[in-house]
Write a protein that holds these residues in place. Sequence first.
Motif, PDB file in Angstrom:
ATOM      1  N   LEU A 163       0.838  -1.196   0.000  1.00 41.41           N
ATOM      2  CA  LEU A 163       0.000   0.000   0.000  1.00 41.41           C
ATOM      3  C   LEU A 163       0.871   1.244   0.000  1.00 41.41           C
ATOM      4  O   LEU A 163       1.935   1.275   0.631  1.00 41.41           O
ATOM      5  N   GLY A 164       0.420   2.278  -0.699  1.00 38.22           N
ATOM      6  CA  GLY A 164       1.090   3.560  -0.675  1.00 38.22           C
ATOM      7  C   GLY A 164       0.646   4.390   0.518  1.00 38.22           C
ATOM      8  O   GLY A 164      -0.265   4.013   1.262  1.00 38.22           O
ATOM      9  N   PRO A 165       1.269   5.556   0.725  1.00 39.84           N
ATOM     10  CA  PRO A 165       0.931   6.397   1.884  1.00 39.84           C
ATOM     11  C   PRO A 165      -0.524   6.849   1.916  1.00 39.84           C
ATOM     12  O   PRO A 165      -1.055   7.144   2.990  1.00 39.84           O
ATOM     13  N   ASN A 166      -1.165   6.924   0.749  1.00 42.68           N
ATOM     14  CA  ASN A 166      -2.566   7.364   0.707  1.00 42.68           C
ATOM     15  C   ASN A 166      -3.547   6.211   0.827  1.00 42.68           C
ATOM     16  O   ASN A 166      -4.742   6.400   0.649  1.00 42.68           O
ATOM     17  N   GLY A 167      -3.061   5.010   1.131  1.00 41.08           N
ATOM     18  CA  GLY A 167      -3.940   3.872   1.354  1.00 41.08           C
ATOM     19  C   GLY A 167      -4.260   3.044   0.132  1.00 41.08           C
ATOM     20  O   GLY A 167      -4.919   2.006   0.241  1.00 41.08           O
ATOM     21  N   LEU A 168      -3.812   3.474  -1.048  1.00 41.65           N
ATOM     22  CA  LEU A 168      -4.105   2.740  -2.281  1.00 41.65           C
ATOM     23  C   LEU A 168      -3.081   1.631  -2.518  1.00 41.65           C
ATOM     24  O   LEU A 168      -1.963   1.678  -2.018  1.00 41.65           O
ATOM     25  N   VAL A 169      -3.487   0.646  -3.303  1.00 38.02           N
ATOM     26  CA  VAL A 169      -2.569  -0.425  -3.684  1.00 38.02           C
ATOM     27  C   VAL A 169      -1.498   0.162  -4.596  1.00 38.02           C
ATOM     28  O   VAL A 169      -1.789   0.920  -5.526  1.00 38.02           O
ATOM     29  N   ALA A 222     -11.287  -3.992   7.424  1.00 38.52           N
ATOM     30  CA  ALA A 222     -11.946  -2.691   7.323  1.00 38.52           C
ATOM     31  C   ALA A 222     -10.944  -1.560   7.180  1.00 38.52           C
ATOM     32  O   ALA A 222     -11.230  -0.550   6.530  1.00 38.52           O
ATOM     33  N   ARG A 223      -9.768  -1.719   7.752  1.00 42.49           N
ATOM     34  CA  ARG A 223      -8.745  -0.682   7.616  1.00 42.49           C
ATOM     35  C   ARG A 223      -8.289  -0.532   6.164  1.00 42.49           C
ATOM     36  O   ARG A 223      -8.031   0.580   5.700  1.00 42.49           O
ATOM     37  N   TYR A 224      -8.155  -1.641   5.465  1.00 43.48           N
ATOM     38  CA  TYR A 224      -7.820  -1.565   4.038  1.00 43.48           C
ATOM     39  C   TYR A 224      -8.895  -0.793   3.280  1.00 43.48           C
ATOM     40  O   TYR A 224      -8.590   0.089   2.459  1.00 43.48           O
ATOM     41  N   ALA A 225     -10.140  -1.150   3.556  1.00 45.74           N
ATOM     42  CA  ALA A 225     -11.253  -0.504   2.853  1.00 45.74           C
ATOM     43  C   ALA A 225     -11.315   0.981   3.165  1.00 45.74           C
ATOM     44  O   ALA A 225     -11.546   1.817   2.274  1.00 45.74           O
ATOM     45  N   ALA A 226     -11.103   1.345   4.432  1.00 44.16           N
ATOM     46  CA  ALA A 226     -11.163   2.752   4.820  1.00 44.16           C
ATOM     47  C   ALA A 226     -10.078   3.569   4.145  1.00 44.16           C
ATOM     48  O   ALA A 226     -10.315   4.689   3.673  1.00 44.16           O
ATOM     49  N   GLY A 227      -8.871   3.017   4.078  1.00 45.78           N
ATOM     50  CA  GLY A 227      -7.782   3.739   3.431  1.00 45.78           C
ATOM     51  C   GLY A 227      -8.038   3.986   1.958  1.00 45.78           C
ATOM     52  O   GLY A 227      -7.789   5.078   1.438  1.00 45.78           O
ATOM     53  N   ILE A 228      -8.564   2.973   1.283  1.00 47.23           N
ATOM     54  CA  ILE A 228      -8.838   3.117  -0.148  1.00 47.23           C
ATOM     55  C   ILE A 228      -9.990   4.080  -0.381  1.00 47.23           C
ATOM     56  O   ILE A 228      -9.924   4.943  -1.273  1.00 47.23           O
ATOM     57  N   ALA A 229     -11.041   3.976   0.413  1.00 45.06           N
ATOM     58  CA  ALA A 229     -12.172   4.899   0.269  1.00 45.06           C
ATOM     59  C   ALA A 229     -11.720   6.344   0.467  1.00 45.06           C
ATOM     60  O   ALA A 229     -12.198   7.258  -0.218  1.00 45.06           O
ATOM     61  N   GLY A 230     -10.775   6.552   1.380  1.00 51.96           N
ATOM     62  CA  GLY A 230     -10.299   7.906   1.637  1.00 51.96           C
ATOM     63  C   GLY A 230      -9.319   8.431   0.615  1.00 51.96           C
ATOM     64  O   GLY A 230      -9.182   9.650   0.457  1.00 51.96           O
ATOM     65  N   GLY A 231      -8.626   7.536  -0.087  1.00 51.44           N
ATOM     66  CA  GLY A 231      -7.574   7.971  -0.996  1.00 51.44           C
ATOM     67  C   GLY A 231      -7.890   7.902  -2.469  1.00 51.44           C
ATOM     68  O   GLY A 231      -7.123   8.402  -3.298  1.00 51.44           O
ATOM     69  N   ILE A 232      -9.033   7.319  -2.834  1.00 55.41           N
ATOM     70  CA  ILE A 232      -9.271   7.003  -4.238  1.00 55.41           C
ATOM     71  C   ILE A 232      -9.380   8.238  -5.121  1.00 55.41           C
ATOM     72  O   ILE A 232      -9.015   8.214  -6.306  1.00 55.41           O
ATOM     73  N   ASP A 233      -9.850   9.359  -4.575  1.00 54.19           N
ATOM     74  CA  ASP A 233     -10.021  10.552  -5.412  1.00 54.19           C
ATOM     75  C   ASP A 233      -8.692  11.204  -5.799  1.00 54.19           C
ATOM     76  O   ASP A 233      -8.684  12.117  -6.631  1.00 54.19           O
ATOM     77  N   THR A 234      -7.586  10.729  -5.249  1.00 55.79           N
ATOM     78  CA  THR A 234      -6.293  11.241  -5.710  1.00 55.79           C
ATOM     79  C   THR A 234      -6.016  10.818  -7.156  1.00 55.79           C
ATOM     80  O   THR A 234      -5.143  11.400  -7.806  1.00 55.79           O
ATOM     81  N   PHE A 244      -7.840   8.008 -13.408  1.00 57.68           N
ATOM     82  CA  PHE A 244      -6.652   7.492 -14.063  1.00 57.68           C
ATOM     83  C   PHE A 244      -6.342   6.081 -13.572  1.00 57.68           C
ATOM     84  O   PHE A 244      -6.534   5.757 -12.389  1.00 57.68           O
ATOM     85  N   ALA A 245      -5.819   5.262 -14.471  1.00 56.49           N
ATOM     86  CA  ALA A 245      -5.489   3.878 -14.136  1.00 56.49           C
ATOM     87  C   ALA A 245      -4.369   3.796 -13.102  1.00 56.49           C
ATOM     88  O   ALA A 245      -4.323   2.860 -12.295  1.00 56.49           O
ATOM     89  N   ALA A 246      -3.460   4.752 -13.123  1.00 54.46           N
ATOM     90  CA  ALA A 246      -2.319   4.788 -12.208  1.00 54.46           C
ATOM     91  C   ALA A 246      -1.764   6.205 -12.215  1.00 54.46           C
ATOM     92  O   ALA A 246      -2.161   7.033 -13.042  1.00 54.46           O
ATOM     93  N   ASP A 247      -0.838   6.484 -11.311  1.00 53.70           N
ATOM     94  CA  ASP A 247      -0.344   7.864 -11.239  1.00 53.70           C
ATOM     95  C   ASP A 247       1.143   8.015 -11.510  1.00 53.70           C
ATOM     96  O   ASP A 247       1.659   9.137 -11.495  1.00 53.70           O
TER      97      ASP A 247
END
Length: 405
Positions: A163-169, A222-234, A244-247
Amino acid sequence: MLVLSSGCCGQDALPQLVGDNDFTWLQTQTISLLKKCQLTSHTGIQIFTPDASSSYGAQWTRDFAYMLEYAGDLMNQSQINAAIRYQFNGQRADGAMPDRVQANGLAVFGPGGVNNQFADHAIDNMPFAAKLVAAYMDAWPTDSALFCNLEPNIRRAFEFLTLGPNGLVYNDPKSPNCSYGFTDTIGKAGNLLFCSLLTYDAAVRVAWLANRTGCGDPTFYARYAAGIAGGIDTLRDNRTGLYFAADAQCVNHDIWGSMYLVSLGLSSDANRQQVVDWIVANEFLVFKRGQVRHLPYPEAWQASMPGIGLPAFGTYQNGAYWGTPLGWVLPVLNSYGASMLAMQVSSDAMGDYRGLGINECINDDSYTGVPLYVDSGTNFYGAVKSATVSKQPLHERLAFKLHQA
């Protein structure tokens, strides 16, 4: 009459996407694909290959997961139970799940040939393995033994993810692995859209099952899900509203991923609606004969996986049109004010399937991928059977509170 329900969302009744005769035909064809794709393994267990034309002689984790998710009502419980255990028997000691398991029991972790894989592993197999077990529980909810037996394996698969710092894979650009198997030739790197969405989807479902059965720790998932939900708009492109598919590499507009995000109820109501509105306004860049391009035409992927090169433009994973994403694209269109387009896409896909067969992917000039491709059938079947999706985030649909780490 095929009866459709608008579910929990308070929407008016929505139109069915295909007529009764077409639905019966599609159901019959899906049953046939599910039967003909089976191989007998070295243990005598029936395994489910991606196609009924003997092109893929192994059980792929992601393809099997989609079959069960969208057409579990057409499958046999004891066969599926055994085939899932067969797949998990291939898990590596470090937690990695196999890309596929051969009929002889050999677990293969990277895409490519058995002896020339072009990555150590494919990242999506970790959440897909969890979704496979969750789909089993959806189909046969009173049998919790499989989940309780395999939950420790699922946890090890999650722990294998980066996982990256923003919670995404995250996929390291310096040493990338394959990301989502339906783009396994593509070199997506950095924070990943589709694998993050798969992981959110899997994490919420497994957290809910752990809570329900008492097997495993719901808060871990749930922690995985919370991190992704919070970071996905990046990963959101503010100009188009697509994601975007990736950054870091392959910063491309991901149609499949953007619509999958909408189906999961992530981001805001306005952002989800903007995705759908863009698709409707630009349908001619997205759909052909009822099937879906990975990227808006004429966009091409920016990079392949190291050493293999991109598929020719307009073919396979670099510009062909696929039936697999119909499983989530059609319910999203039908539920977000685009029912007319959903019905047109369904009609076009049905015409193509009836006339030219159920193929892996298609394009102009008679281009087709592998014939008798199972996920093209199962996912379309699942979409027209259900036809709607809730606008609530998945974790709210399952009434499970996300816990921040």
